[in-house]
Scaffold this active site. Structure first.
Site, PDB file in Angstrom:
ATOM      1  N   GLY A  18       5.012 -19.558  25.062  1.00  0.00           N
ATOM      2  CA  GLY A  18       3.973 -19.355  26.124  1.00  0.00           C
ATOM      3  C   GLY A  18       4.059 -17.765  26.499  1.00  0.00           C
ATOM      4  O   GLY A  18       4.728 -17.089  26.410  1.00  0.00           O
ATOM      5  N   LYS A 268       7.923 -31.569  45.751  1.00  0.00           N
ATOM      6  CA  LYS A 268       7.581 -30.484  46.658  1.00  0.00           C
ATOM      7  C   LYS A 268       6.005 -30.471  46.884  1.00  0.00           C
ATOM      8  O   LYS A 268       5.743 -30.197  47.751  1.00  0.00           O
ATOM      9  CB  LYS A 268       8.202 -29.052  46.480  1.00  0.00           C
ATOM     10  CG  LYS A 268       7.557 -28.622  45.039  1.00  0.00           C
ATOM     11  CD  LYS A 268       7.687 -27.187  44.931  1.00  0.00           C
ATOM     12  CE  LYS A 268       6.686 -26.865  44.018  1.00  0.00           C
ATOM     13  NZ  LYS A 268       6.705 -25.456  43.247  1.00  0.00           N
TER      14      LYS A 268
END
Lengths: 408, 408
Positions: A18, A268
């Site tokens: 990536g 979260k």
């Protein structure tokens, strides 16, 4: 096959899979470390780049009048100018970051694979490289989030490990790629539960457990049989991973609790939506901390309910826990758009349409997935904040009723 | 002496000792609750006011042309207009808040005393009321901070309790008085370890333990022998305190860990200084969360090292723990002035001189006291962040070296 344990014949070859904003940043810092620890790592770090054509702007120091506006290959620009002009502009990369457009060539012979690409591409990438990597390779996933369905919670690192037949840990923390690329100091957490077959005896000579056995995130003996890191390689354990990632501006904390680190990084997003709702309604920081803390308590409860064997409560005091929650609820995307929705008196779906071109907010899908998992088990009422967030997204619950959830 | 346990003959008379910004706010919310729970509490709430003369400004709705600019007694203004025009202007108080200029009269016959005045006045106040209160009275201290010397750590609530011969708990949280006075929602934590002599048997008929015995903050049997709350009064336990303090805009969480709540409220001031230094130096939120979390870990470590018998780790996830730390490191005084000092390249002492008229920042004295306590035990190196804050205050440590403390 076994080399001298005093001086392993091989070094670890590292590949970053990536090359976006965060991927390039991690490649940079890892490459700085491989130069400093040449006894453990090969200096060159491969970075797989999804090849595309880029035009170097005329105000860039890398603009070449002879080339002009002619499109160039991104890999060639990176390898020539040591800058990812498209995804991490104005940041000088060390020359030992080697951009490679071939996924299979980039991972070939690598013993440490760092996965750092958008969530939605990981399935395809794993399918492509399966069978083309070292069987003893080890992975670190920098991809936040988990895959939750009615049936199960699957960590990204688990998915990678099981698909490729290797062991994979996770890196997560209160990290903003551009700040780290600019060497502004922060912390991160790396969760890696070194497989027993990789734990070397004191004299460094031999692996000290049954070949291939390791425990999955639930503490069960994994179906995946591992090939141990060979003795003629340096070990892959907390000490080496620390050396690979820790920089003066990027402090690493090593833990073993992959579940806690991964779930904190996913859940979260639900809490960030709640905080946006709260602030959009006109409450302040004191109210937001109440919601964050309740969100953290539900996160801990979720982990303890579904992963009781492996969860460690101290994980939530790590950067991947409390710090990431605070930053995500203060400046990140889910928070910003949920605040905007309440301020404007429109739904989050409306904000997705008008502000995000129909693109989906990750917090919404996480909320939906987690709630469907909880409902399938009939325990959704034990998670009142998560449930309220879904209710607000669906228009079934009012933001001003959030405080009622907190009453005894 | 014993009344019918089914319907206690007495109700609790409540006095708030103190009438500043925070004291008046607490008197307001408590008085709202005594009206709603007349079975437990007398409706009128006494508020001791340090008497002074005030001039009601001509733009106030309470301005009386006949009085004009003539100074009036603050207590008389409060009792006439139900507003503390000096310390909590523009907030309507319930008429059952009764301002009383006489300390001894205000506490007379009160069975619940709420201490809410500046740290430095508590010693004198306790000396004055000693022997003039109900021996079975119970206290709640809203005063943050602890008294630390080389010799010992003393909680304010402990000091009050031992001086007066009563039991005293503590209220602390991420609370901003003006927001609460305006009924903006937030949370708080009340720590109260109900003494055994006050724990009534199931049938409500009798106290179920040795008269007067209770445990101090260290888990030891206290030298102070208590007079139990008489059976003809309602009990004083978590349920009643919850009813006294919890409001729709002020969510109360009850815990038993007085040490954790009190020390978190004190040590956060050291961490707030550190966060100001960090941001003054140009680091961002991600760095700040790293420092906050390390500060919290040192806080937990401090509590576990010196109060191992009573500390509960979950306390630090309460509003008095994590939430108060976040708010204090984001908007409070210690943070603001330490940030300013670094931005201007001057010492904190210089900022005290130029910005605070020589007034002292609480964080500095807390740092000094805590460090002298740690040094007296030779364990200061186990608290690298606290130590660095003292070093920065004294000019012996550089802000830019903080990240070095975090390395393995």
């Amino acid at each position: 096959m076994a080399g001298s344990s005093d001086s392993p014949r091989h070094k670890h070859k590292v590949t970053v899979v990536g090359s976006g904003n965060w991927g390039t940043t991690v490649a940079k810092l890892v490459a700085e470390n491989t130069r400093e620890h040449k006894d453990i790592f090969e200096e060159d770090v491969q970075m797989w780049v999804f090849e595309e054509n880029v035009v170097v702007p005329s105000d860039s120091p890398h603009y070449d009048a002879a080339v002009g506006d002619k499109p160039q290959k991104l890999t060639s620009v990176i390898n020539t100018h040591h800058e990812n002009v498209k995804y991490l502009p104005k940041i000088q990369l060390p020359p030992n970051v080697v951009a490679n457009p071939s996924l299979l060539d980039a991972v070939k012979d690598s013993s440490i694979l760092i996965f750092n690409l958008p969530h939605e591409f990981i399935g395809n990438v794993c399918k492509q490289i399966k069978g083309h990597i070292l069987p003893s390779a080890r992975g670190i996933s920098c991809i936040k989030g988990v895959t939750v369905t009615e049936d199960k919670v699957e960590l990204i690192s688990e998915y990678i490990g099981e698909t490729l037949g290797i062991y994979c840990g996770a890196l997560s923390g209160a990290n903003i790629a551009n700040e780290i690329a600019n060497e502004l100091w922060c912390e991160t957490t790396i969760a890696y539960n070194t497989p027993p077959c990789d734990r070397r005896a004191e004299n460094g000579a031999a692996n000290n457990s049954a070949e291939g056995e390791h425990r999955d995130a639930r503490g069960q003996v994994s179906k995946t049989k591992l090939t141990a890191v060979p003795d003629d390689y340096p070990p892959v354990s907390h000490a080496e991973l620390y050396k690979l990632f820790d920089r003066p501006y990027f402090t690493v904390s090593m833990v073993s609790d992959v579940v806690g680190v991964s779930l904190a990084g996913a859940l979260k997003n639900i809490v960030a939506l709640a905080c946006g709702f709260i602030e959009g309604h006109g409450w302040n920081m004191t109210a937001k901390t109440a919601v964050m803390r309740r969100g953290m308590l539900e996160t801990i409860q979720f982990c303890q309910e579904f992963f009781p064997e492996t969860i460690q409560e101290m994980t939530f005091w790590e950067s991947a826990g409390w710090s990431d929650m605070i930053v995500s609820c203060t400046s990140a995307r889910n928070w910003r758009y949920s605040k905007m929705a309440v301020e404007r008196g429109v739904s989050l779906h409306e904000v997705e349409r008008t502000e995000l071109n129909g693109q989906k907010l990750q917090g919404i899908s996480t909320t939906k997935e987690v709630m469907s998992f909880l409902k399938a088990r009939g325990v959704q009422d034990k998670y009142p904040l998560f449930k309220a967030v879904e209710g607000i997204v669906d228009g079934d619950f009012k933001v001003e009723d959030i405080p009622v959830l907190f009453r005894q």
